[in-house]
Design a protein around this motif. Structure first.
Motif, PDB file in Angstrom:
ATOM      1  N   SER A  96       0.469  -1.058   0.045  1.00  0.00           N
ATOM      2  CA  SER A  96      -0.072   0.084  -0.055  1.00  0.00           C
ATOM      3  C   SER A  96       0.693   1.252  -0.233  1.00  0.00           C
TER       4      SER A  96
ATOM      5  N   SER B 266       0.454   3.464   2.047  1.00  0.00           N
ATOM      6  CA  SER B 266       0.990   4.245   3.171  1.00  0.00           C
ATOM      7  C   SER B 266       1.930   3.140   4.160  1.00  0.00           C
ATOM      8  N   GLN B 267       2.519   1.796   3.533  1.00  0.00           N
ATOM      9  CA  GLN B 267       3.498   1.298   3.999  1.00  0.00           C
ATOM     10  C   GLN B 267       4.858   1.957   3.367  1.00  0.00           C
TER      11      GLN B 267
ATOM     12  N   TYR C 141       5.084   5.192   2.888  1.00  0.00           N
ATOM     13  CA  TYR C 141       5.336   6.447   3.572  1.00  0.00           C
ATOM     14  C   TYR C 141       6.417   5.829   5.447  1.00  0.00           C
ATOM     15  N   GLU C 142       5.346   5.158   5.847  1.00  0.00           N
ATOM     16  CA  GLU C 142       5.440   4.184   6.498  1.00  0.00           C
ATOM     17  C   GLU C 142       7.366   3.838   6.573  1.00  0.00           C
TER      18      GLU C 142
ATOM     19  N   THR D 159       5.204  15.416   2.743  1.00  0.00           N
ATOM     20  CA  THR D 159       3.627  15.039   2.863  1.00  0.00           C
ATOM     21  C   THR D 159       3.046  16.276   3.188  1.00  0.00           C
TER      22      THR D 159
ATOM     23  N   THR E 158      -3.919  13.692   3.715  1.00  0.00           N
ATOM     24  CA  THR E 158      -2.628  13.527   3.606  1.00  0.00           C
ATOM     25  C   THR E 158      -1.911  13.753   1.889  1.00  0.00           C
TER      26      THR E 158
ATOM     27  N   ASN F 190      -2.149   9.783  -0.114  1.00  0.00           N
ATOM     28  CA  ASN F 190      -2.359   8.277   0.491  1.00  0.00           C
ATOM     29  C   ASN F 190      -3.317   7.760   1.618  1.00  0.00           C
TER      30      ASN F 190
ATOM     31  N   GLY G  46      -4.301   5.305   3.054  1.00  0.00           N
ATOM     32  CA  GLY G  46      -3.792   4.748   4.085  1.00  0.00           C
ATOM     33  C   GLY G  46      -4.363   5.594   5.265  1.00  0.00           C
ATOM     34  N   GLU G  47      -3.961   6.808   5.090  1.00  0.00           N
ATOM     35  CA  GLU G  47      -4.144   7.705   6.235  1.00  0.00           C
ATOM     36  C   GLU G  47      -5.732   8.599   6.276  1.00  0.00           C
TER      37      GLU G  47
END
Ligand code: ZN
Length: 215
Positions: free
Chosen positions: A154, A156-157, A159-160, A188, A195, A211, A213-214
């Motif tokens: 994903s 978000s993965q 970005y993490e 971001t 985001t 994003n 995921g957020e």
């Protein structure tokens, strides 16, 4: 055989590039080491240099249990094997699987891999994925394409992992075979839609993405 002065310098600097080129025998302790051994350095007069581990052993010295000077070639082979396995894999292999491949225990593999590359195998896999995204973006792919093609589950993965990499001082360029001098900067930005990821090169903003995921 390396000149004694250079050898002593290499040992003082714990220069890993000399590992495998000679070993340092310590007559006062009866032990021989790699030049890079982390153990405290003996006095100069107690040190003799040998081109090969066998010569140190013939002189009655035993291999240091901390730096395992016998294993230089085997360690290098294991690290190369793991790098290849990570590069070939669709998803990052588990440490256990990598350890099995090399015949080392997971802990030992983790230690030698980190010593030689500066990263854990998992950290290396993260750096590699991140680098693939940058390459794809530099080649004109969309953010979404680049992220999923590089093997992230994903956005978000992605970005993490980026954040984690920045915290640990990861530098993906270490193993970049090219990159063509294109640097992609990421940020971001909080917007009322959520985001947003902004990516830019020196030439300007190249990508925008939300994003998903957020919230
Ligand atoms: Zn040692």
């Amino acid at each position: 055989m390396v000149d004694d002065k250079i050898a002593w310098q290499a040992m003082e600097n714990r220069d890993r590039s000399f590992d495998g080129k000679f070993v340092t025998g310590v007559l006062s302790t009866g032990i021989y080491c790699r030049p890079s051994c982390a153990a405290r350095h003996p006095k100069r007069e107690n040190v003799r240099f040998f081109a090969k581990p066998e010569q140190a052993e013939a002189a009655g010295l035993r291999a240091c249990l901390r730096c395992l000077p016998n294993d230089v070639a085997r360690d290098e082979g294991a690290v190369k094997l793991v790098i290849d396995a990570i590069r070939m894999a669709e998803t990052a292999p588990k440490l256990n699987e990598l350890a099995e491949l090399t015949g080392y225990s997971p802990t030992h593999l983790q230690r030698i891999f980190k010593r030689d590359t500066g990263l854990s195998p998992a950290g290396y896999a993260r750096a590699l994925r991140s680098e693939r995204v940058e390459d794809a973006l530099a080649g004109g792919a969309s953010v979404t394409e680049a992220i999923y093609d590089a093997g992230y589950g994903s956005a978000s993965q992605f970005y993490e992992e980026r954040k984690m990499g920045q915290r640990t001082g990861m530098n993906p360029n270490i193993w970049s075979n090219g990159g063509e001098g294109v640097t992609v900067h990421w940020a971001t930005v909080e917007t009322y839609l959520g985001t947003m990821l902004v990516a830019a090169t020196e030439k300007g903003v190249c990508c925008l993405s939300f994003n998903e995921g957020e919230t």
